[in-house]
Design a protein around this motif. Sequence first.
Motif, mmCIF file in Angstrom:
data_model
loop_
_atom_site.group_PDB
_atom_site.id
_atom_site.type_symbol
_atom_site.label_atom_id
_atom_site.label_comp_id
_atom_site.label_asym_id
_atom_site.label_seq_id
_atom_site.Cartn_x
_atom_site.Cartn_y
_atom_site.Cartn_z
ATOM 1 N N GLU A 96 12.206 -3.372 -5.080
ATOM 2 C CA GLU A 96 11.151 -3.025 -4.131
ATOM 3 C C GLU A 96 9.899 -3.799 -4.500
ATOM 4 O O GLU A 96 9.518 -3.872 -5.671
ATOM 5 C CB GLU A 96 10.870 -1.525 -4.148
ATOM 6 N N ILE A 97 9.223 -4.343 -3.503
ATOM 7 C CA ILE A 97 8.073 -5.202 -3.763
ATOM 8 C C ILE A 97 6.935 -4.431 -4.425
ATOM 9 O O ILE A 97 6.168 -4.989 -5.214
ATOM 10 C CB ILE A 97 7.600 -5.870 -2.448
ATOM 11 N N GLN A 98 6.816 -3.128 -4.147
ATOM 12 C CA GLN A 98 5.752 -2.354 -4.779
ATOM 13 C C GLN A 98 5.982 -2.194 -6.281
ATOM 14 O O GLN A 98 5.056 -1.862 -7.021
ATOM 15 C CB GLN A 98 5.637 -0.969 -4.123
ATOM 16 N N GLN A 99 7.198 -2.427 -6.744
ATOM 17 C CA GLN A 99 7.506 -2.342 -8.176
ATOM 18 C C GLN A 99 7.208 -3.647 -8.905
ATOM 19 O O GLN A 99 7.284 -3.696 -10.133
ATOM 20 C CB GLN A 99 8.980 -1.985 -8.381
ATOM 21 N N LEU A 100 6.861 -4.697 -8.174
ATOM 22 C CA LEU A 100 6.683 -6.008 -8.789
ATOM 23 C C LEU A 100 5.426 -6.036 -9.642
ATOM 24 O O LEU A 100 4.327 -5.762 -9.162
ATOM 25 C CB LEU A 100 6.610 -7.091 -7.713
#
Length: 270
Positions: free
Chosen positions: A183-187
Motif C-alpha cells: 500500500e502506498i501509504q505504507q511507503l
Amino acid sequence: MTKINRIRSATMGFALLLALFFVSSVNADFSWPDGTLAAVSLAYDDALESQLDNALPVLNRYNFHATFYLTLSSPTLTGRLDEWRLAARQGHEMGNHSINHPCRASLPGRDWVTPHNDLDNWTVAAITQEINNANSYLFAIDGETQRTFTPPCGDTQAKDGEYLARVAPLFAAIRRPGEPVGEIQQLNLHHIPTWFPVNPSLQELTDYVSQSARHGTLASITFHGVGGDYLAVSAEVHEQFLAWLNARRDQYWVDSLINLSRYIEKQQTH
C-alpha cells in the motif's frame, strides 16, 4: 453460544469492520495524477557509458524523466561532463551514489572491492562526509539543492555502525533493495524498495510494473548497464520496455524519483 461469547464475537466483528473502513479511507485519500493507477521510477546507477549512449536517447524520445545515480569518481563523469549537465537540463535527476562507491568487501562476491573502498574499514563519520561532499559536487553539475540517494551496493553498515540514519536528513528519498510495498501509504520515503534487474526479459519488467498497478503503489527499477558495461539489460529489451510504458501513459506515471517523492510526501501528509 453464550451471551458473553455473542457479545465478544460481535465486538470483534465490529472492530474488524472499523479497521477495514479505516484502511479504505486512508487509501482513498491517496491518488496519482491524471487518473493513473501507479507510478514508475526508472533509475541508472554508476554513471556508465552505455547509459549516455543507449538509455538516455530512448528516455528522451519518449519524454520520460529518470534518475541517474552518479558515482562521482567515474571516468565517464569527468570525460563526458557536458552530456551529464545536458541530461539534467532535460529534466533528469542527478542522484547521489557517493564519490568512490564504497562497498563491504567481506560480503560474498565482493572480491572486486579495493581496500581503500572497503566500507568495512570506513567509519560512519567518514562515509557521511563522503556523501555530503557528493551532494556539493552534484550541485556544481545541476544547481539542485534537493535530491535522492542510493547506497552503493545497498550497503549501509560501516565498521562502527549503520550510517543511513545519519545521511537521511540530506535527502528527499532513499532507494534500497527490497520488495514493493503493498500500500502506498505504507511507503517510507527513506526506504523505497527497488529492484536491480540483471539481463531481465521484457515480460519480467512488465510483470513487475503491472504488480504496482494492482496495488496502486510505486514500481522502482534500478538498471546498471544498458546494452553494455555490466549487470546489463539488453538495449533492445530496455527500448521495448519504455515503448510498453509509453503506450500505457494513462495507467503509469513515469518520472524521476525526486518528483515522485515530492508528490508522495504531499499526499501522505494530506
